[in-house]
Design a protein around this motif. Structure first.
Motif, PDB file in Angstrom:
ATOM      1  N   GLY A  84      32.745  16.714  15.482  1.00  0.00           N
ATOM      2  CA  GLY A  84      32.679  17.582  16.594  1.00  0.00           C
ATOM      3  C   GLY A  84      33.771  17.180  17.709  1.00  0.00           C
ATOM      4  N   ILE A  85      33.749  16.020  17.836  1.00  0.00           N
ATOM      5  CA  ILE A  85      34.657  15.574  19.024  1.00  0.00           C
ATOM      6  C   ILE A  85      36.374  16.018  18.857  1.00  0.00           C
ATOM      7  CG2 ILE A  85      35.642  13.791  20.461  1.00  0.00           C
ATOM      8  CD1 ILE A  85      32.760  12.387  19.932  1.00  0.00           C
ATOM      9  N   ALA A  86      36.362  15.887  17.317  1.00  0.00           N
ATOM     10  CA  ALA A  86      37.871  15.859  16.883  1.00  0.00           C
ATOM     11  C   ALA A  86      38.087  17.718  16.883  1.00  0.00           C
ATOM     12  CB  ALA A  86      37.933  15.275  15.509  1.00  0.00           C
ATOM     13  N   ARG A  87      37.138  18.200  16.462  1.00  0.00           N
ATOM     14  CA  ARG A  87      37.228  19.542  16.624  1.00  0.00           C
ATOM     15  C   ARG A  87      37.548  20.184  17.796  1.00  0.00           C
ATOM     16  NH1 ARG A  87      32.477  22.677  14.215  1.00  0.00           N
ATOM     17  NH2 ARG A  87      33.558  24.667  15.088  1.00  0.00           N
ATOM     18  N   ALA A  88      36.877  19.702  18.756  1.00  0.00           N
ATOM     19  CA  ALA A  88      37.132  20.191  20.178  1.00  0.00           C
ATOM     20  C   ALA A  88      38.732  19.758  20.731  1.00  0.00           C
ATOM     21  CB  ALA A  88      36.286  19.527  21.185  1.00  0.00           C
ATOM     22  N   TYR A 115      41.380  19.328  18.477  1.00  0.00           N
ATOM     23  CA  TYR A 115      42.088  20.161  17.699  1.00  0.00           C
ATOM     24  C   TYR A 115      42.384  21.409  18.120  1.00  0.00           C
ATOM     25  CZ  TYR A 115      43.308  23.077  13.521  1.00  0.00           C
ATOM     26  OH  TYR A 115      43.603  24.108  12.636  1.00  0.00           O
ATOM     27  N   ASP A 116      41.067  21.951  18.399  1.00  0.00           N
ATOM     28  CA  ASP A 116      41.262  23.417  19.102  1.00  0.00           C
ATOM     29  C   ASP A 116      41.951  23.477  20.216  1.00  0.00           C
ATOM     30  OD1 ASP A 116      39.334  24.185  17.157  1.00  0.00           O
ATOM     31  OD2 ASP A 116      37.711  24.256  18.555  1.00  0.00           O
ATOM     32  N   ALA A 117      42.071  22.444  21.147  1.00  0.00           N
ATOM     33  CA  ALA A 117      42.779  22.249  22.490  1.00  0.00           C
ATOM     34  C   ALA A 117      44.206  22.331  22.051  1.00  0.00           C
ATOM     35  CB  ALA A 117      42.293  21.351  23.400  1.00  0.00           C
ATOM     36  N   ALA A 118      44.374  21.403  21.164  1.00  0.00           N
ATOM     37  CA  ALA A 118      45.918  21.101  20.720  1.00  0.00           C
ATOM     38  C   ALA A 118      46.616  22.463  20.236  1.00  0.00           C
ATOM     39  CB  ALA A 118      46.042  20.170  19.789  1.00  0.00           C
ATOM     40  N   VAL A 119      45.826  23.225  19.251  1.00  0.00           N
ATOM     41  CA  VAL A 119      46.205  24.411  18.955  1.00  0.00           C
ATOM     42  C   VAL A 119      46.465  25.600  19.797  1.00  0.00           C
ATOM     43  CG1 VAL A 119      45.734  26.594  17.265  1.00  0.00           C
ATOM     44  CG2 VAL A 119      45.160  24.107  16.629  1.00  0.00           C
ATOM     45  N   THR A 120      45.445  25.717  21.002  1.00  0.00           N
ATOM     46  CA  THR A 120      45.608  26.866  22.054  1.00  0.00           C
ATOM     47  C   THR A 120      47.046  26.314  22.736  1.00  0.00           C
ATOM     48  OG1 THR A 120      43.186  26.924  21.861  1.00  0.00           O
ATOM     49  CG2 THR A 120      44.655  27.578  24.193  1.00  0.00           C
ATOM     50  N   TYR A 121      47.076  25.030  23.197  1.00  0.00           N
ATOM     51  CA  TYR A 121      48.290  24.414  23.796  1.00  0.00           C
ATOM     52  C   TYR A 121      49.567  24.775  23.283  1.00  0.00           C
ATOM     53  CZ  TYR A 121      50.922  21.869  27.191  1.00  0.00           C
ATOM     54  OH  TYR A 121      51.762  21.348  28.175  1.00  0.00           O
ATOM     55  N   ALA A 122      49.551  24.595  21.884  1.00  0.00           N
ATOM     56  CA  ALA A 122      50.958  24.591  21.159  1.00  0.00           C
ATOM     57  C   ALA A 122      51.509  26.073  21.032  1.00  0.00           C
ATOM     58  CB  ALA A 122      50.747  24.020  19.891  1.00  0.00           C
ATOM     59  N   ARG A 123      50.467  26.840  21.286  1.00  0.00           N
ATOM     60  CA  ARG A 123      50.748  28.642  21.333  1.00  0.00           C
ATOM     61  C   ARG A 123      51.283  28.989  22.613  1.00  0.00           C
ATOM     62  NH1 ARG A 123      45.686  29.757  17.819  1.00  0.00           N
ATOM     63  NH2 ARG A 123      46.560  30.100  15.631  1.00  0.00           N
ATOM     64  N   GLN A 124      50.718  28.200  23.487  1.00  0.00           N
ATOM     65  CA  GLN A 124      51.317  28.609  24.889  1.00  0.00           C
ATOM     66  C   GLN A 124      52.444  27.912  25.531  1.00  0.00           C
ATOM     67  OE1 GLN A 124      47.590  27.505  27.139  1.00  0.00           O
ATOM     68  NE2 GLN A 124      46.665  29.509  26.320  1.00  0.00           N
ATOM     69  N   ARG A 125      52.510  26.744  25.386  1.00  0.00           N
ATOM     70  CA  ARG A 125      53.672  25.894  25.926  1.00  0.00           C
ATOM     71  C   ARG A 125      55.023  26.140  25.492  1.00  0.00           C
ATOM     72  NH1 ARG A 125      55.071  22.664  30.503  1.00  0.00           N
ATOM     73  NH2 ARG A 125      56.230  20.893  29.923  1.00  0.00           N
ATOM     74  N   VAL A 145      41.725  16.828  26.626  1.00  0.00           N
ATOM     75  CA  VAL A 145      42.025  15.993  25.369  1.00  0.00           C
ATOM     76  C   VAL A 145      41.912  14.383  25.875  1.00  0.00           C
ATOM     77  CG1 VAL A 145      43.071  17.432  23.991  1.00  0.00           C
ATOM     78  CG2 VAL A 145      44.347  16.428  25.883  1.00  0.00           C
ATOM     79  N   GLU A 146      41.978  14.011  27.140  1.00  0.00           N
ATOM     80  CA  GLU A 146      42.158  12.618  27.298  1.00  0.00           C
ATOM     81  C   GLU A 146      40.511  12.123  27.161  1.00  0.00           C
ATOM     82  OE1 GLU A 146      40.557  10.672  30.057  1.00  0.00           O
ATOM     83  OE2 GLU A 146      39.706  12.346  30.827  1.00  0.00           O
ATOM     84  N   ARG A 147      39.701  13.198  27.602  1.00  0.00           N
ATOM     85  CA  ARG A 147      38.376  12.830  27.307  1.00  0.00           C
ATOM     86  C   ARG A 147      37.645  13.001  25.767  1.00  0.00           C
ATOM     87  NH1 ARG A 147      34.343  16.761  27.555  1.00  0.00           N
ATOM     88  NH2 ARG A 147      35.911  18.124  29.007  1.00  0.00           N
ATOM     89  N   HIS A 148      38.401  13.595  25.174  1.00  0.00           N
ATOM     90  CA  HIS A 148      38.215  13.823  23.821  1.00  0.00           C
ATOM     91  C   HIS A 148      38.612  12.716  23.082  1.00  0.00           C
ATOM     92  CE1 HIS A 148      36.910  17.811  24.336  1.00  0.00           C
ATOM     93  NE2 HIS A 148      38.121  18.290  24.055  1.00  0.00           N
ATOM     94  N   PHE A 149      39.835  11.839  23.436  1.00  0.00           N
ATOM     95  CA  PHE A 149      40.198  10.809  22.918  1.00  0.00           C
ATOM     96  C   PHE A 149      39.127   9.916  23.235  1.00  0.00           C
ATOM     97  CE2 PHE A 149      42.611   6.629  23.365  1.00  0.00           C
ATOM     98  CZ  PHE A 149      43.146   6.911  22.026  1.00  0.00           C
ATOM     99  N   ARG A 150      38.651   9.587  24.431  1.00  0.00           N
ATOM    100  CA  ARG A 150      37.847   8.478  24.738  1.00  0.00           C
ATOM    101  C   ARG A 150      36.588   8.504  24.183  1.00  0.00           C
ATOM    102  NH1 ARG A 150      36.153   8.841  29.667  1.00  0.00           N
ATOM    103  NH2 ARG A 150      37.323  10.553  30.526  1.00  0.00           N
ATOM    104  N   ASN A 151      36.263   9.879  24.074  1.00  0.00           N
ATOM    105  CA  ASN A 151      34.874   9.981  23.421  1.00  0.00           C
ATOM    106  C   ASN A 151      35.069   9.614  21.759  1.00  0.00           C
ATOM    107  OD1 ASN A 151      33.659  10.682  25.413  1.00  0.00           O
ATOM    108  ND2 ASN A 151      33.551  13.089  25.058  1.00  0.00           N
ATOM    109  N   ALA A 152      36.164   9.964  21.154  1.00  0.00           N
ATOM    110  CA  ALA A 152      36.250   9.726  19.816  1.00  0.00           C
ATOM    111  C   ALA A 152      36.401   8.417  19.687  1.00  0.00           C
ATOM    112  CB  ALA A 152      37.714  10.375  19.057  1.00  0.00           C
ATOM    113  N   ARG A 153      37.160   7.551  20.553  1.00  0.00           N
ATOM    114  CA  ARG A 153      37.088   6.161  20.326  1.00  0.00           C
ATOM    115  C   ARG A 153      35.866   5.316  20.428  1.00  0.00           C
ATOM    116  NH1 ARG A 153      37.478   2.258  18.576  1.00  0.00           N
ATOM    117  NH2 ARG A 153      38.980   0.593  18.482  1.00  0.00           N
ATOM    118  N   MET A 154      34.756   6.069  20.800  1.00  0.00           N
ATOM    119  CA  MET A 154      33.632   5.324  20.764  1.00  0.00           C
ATOM    120  C   MET A 154      33.175   5.168  19.537  1.00  0.00           C
ATOM    121  SD  MET A 154      32.883   4.664  23.979  1.00  0.00           S
ATOM    122  CE  MET A 154      30.999   4.283  23.707  1.00  0.00           C
TER     123      MET A 154
END
Ligand SMILES: Cc1cc2nc3c(=O)[nH]c(=O)nc-3n(C[C@H](O)[C@H](O)[C@H](O)COP(=O)(O)OP(=O)(O)OC[C@H]3O[C@@H](n4cnc5c(N)ncnc54)[C@H](O)[C@@H]3O)c2cc1C
Length: 395
Positions: A249-253, A255-265, A346-355
């Motif tokens: 669930g955390i990884a999907r969040a 991933y979704d953020a990365a896909v959205t950002y990659a299409r905008q930046r 995404v920094e929060r998702h990373f901290r959450n994933a690392r748990m």
């Protein structure tokens, strides 16, 4: 092999998703990085119960929602994506309710079960201690028999839901070679809690529980004396699939953020999604996410069948949790410098994933279980570990 969800499962996930986006996400985000208060969490758990979250494992005739594990897993995966702290609290509460359903006496069931299933009571499972983590056989907390009951002394550490709990299922040493579960009430029997501040998932309580001369009546014993180790190991098997889903669930969040950002930046005159090495990161994230999901749902399907599957649940747990760390890290990479700031999630998702690679057996312990089952040789230096109990449906 059929990967299609039923119409019922799709509708269940869709309706939970709509509800959680509207009612759970705003509350969880308001308490980002701080403990969600007990009264607020009770409110959220009560609202989740009609969806079969927090009560799905318990059959309908016992007051639960009676979901199969795949449907329950799909619901949790969605909630973990939206609000992992709330989903985590519900998952532990459901584990406590399932323990009462499975081991509890009629009196314990009538006292605790309906409250836990409805979110009116919050429970926790207290196994680990300051000096006891990967090897639950070494539990030192003692429940000494006394007139009409037990006196409990000891410390429990890393207890999920601990500081907002009303009730703890505590693994205690009741004899030299005997571990047992006791149901201990926070108000009536008295245990104290200290909340721990962690790298991530701080909305979800993780606490130290202290038992100093805590007197409980004899009927606090759950099941027979001596079932503590077997029940702990069986609970781990199911929990490992759910921790895998938490990571997914955390990884999907992320991933979704990365896909959205990659299409905008845009960089070099085009969106970064058009750069091949960004595409590589997205492709790797998507593939690892799918691998993790396949392993987690295979584990749940085997648990549902009631066959032994500690190898498969350990594979799901280590792969999904380590993959989530890699996926969330790549999501930061896709965001460049912005990914390191609190401006983006995404920094929060990373901290959450690392748990996730630590609880319910570290990555190393999962690998030792898998290899032990393949090779027939236990690296735990404890031959008893080789006789891991077989998971049985509803057992
Ligand atoms: C967020 C969170 C929630 C938790 N929730 C609960 C809960 O609700 N209830 C509960 O009872 N516990 C809970 N725990 C405790 C959790 O199960 C333990 O943290 C975990 O089992 C590891 O134990 P430890 O932290 O003591 O690490 P240790 O056992 O001290 O391990 C330290 C390191 O040594 C490695 N290691 C240990 N033994 C071996 C070995 N034989 N071979 C190779 N390497 C080894 C480990 O992999 C790890 O890298 C939670 C922990 C966390 C972080």
């Amino acid at each position: 092999m059929n990967f299609e969800l039923t119409q019922e499962q799709r509708l269940a996930v869709e309706s939970l998703k709509r509800f959680a986006e509207a009612e759970i996400r705003p509350v969880a985000e308001r308490h980002e990085d701080t403990l969600i208060p007990k009264d607020v969490m009770h409110g959220l758990l009560r609202k989740l119960a009609p969806f079969g979250v927090g009560n799905g494992w318990v059959p309908t005739e016992a007051g639960g929602a009676g979901l199969d594990l795949i449907t329950s897993g799909l619901l949790y995966e969605e909630l973990f994506r939206i609000a992992p702290d709330v989903g985590g609290t519900a998952f532990i509460n459901e584990s406590a309710a399932f323990m009462v359903h499975k081991l509890g006496s009629p009196k314990q069931k009538s006292r605790y079960l309906a409250g836990l299933l409805a979110g009116d009571l919050i429970g926790c499972l207290a196994i680990s201690e300051p000096g006891v983590g990967s090897n639950p056989r070494a539990v030192t907390t003692r429940a000494t028999p006394t007139d009409g009951g037990y006196i409990i002394n000891g410390e429990k550490l890393w207890i999920s839901n601990g500081s907002i709990s009303d009730l703890a299922m505590v693994v205690c040493r009741t004899g030299p070679d005997e571990l047992s579960f006791l149901a201990v009430e926070r108000e009536a029997h008295g245990y104290s809690c200290r909340e721990l501040h962690k790298l991530g998932l701080n909305g979800w309580s993780t606490a130290q529980l202290s038992f100093a001369e805590v007197r409980v009546p004899a009927d606090s014993l759950m099941g027979s004396p001596g079932v503590g180790l077997r029940e702990t190991l069986q609970a781990f098997e199911r929990a490992r699939c759910y921790v895998a889903l938490l990571a997914i669930g955390i990884a999907r969040a992320a991933y979704d953020a990365a896909v959205t950002y990659a299409r905008q930046r845009e960089q070099w005159g085009k969106i970064i999604a058009g750069h091949q090495l960004v595409q590589e990161m997205i492709a790797e994230m998507a593939t690892e996410l799918d691998c993790a999901r396949l392993l987690a749902y295979r584990g749940l399907a085997l648990l549902e069948q009631g066959v032994r599957c500690d190898t498969q649940t350990s594979m799901a747990k280590w792969y999904a949790t380590e993959a989530a760390v890699r996926i969330a890290s790549r999501a930061i990479q896709v965001h460049g410098g912005y990914g390191l700031t609190k401006e983006f999630p995404v920094e929060r998702h990373f901290r959450n994933a690392r748990m996730t690679p630590i609880p319910d057996g570290t990555t190393e312990i999962q690998k030792l279980i898998i290899a032990r089952n393949i090779l027939g040789v236990s690296a735990f230096g404890d031959e008893a570990a080789a006789s891991h109990p077989t998971a049985r449906k509803g057992a």
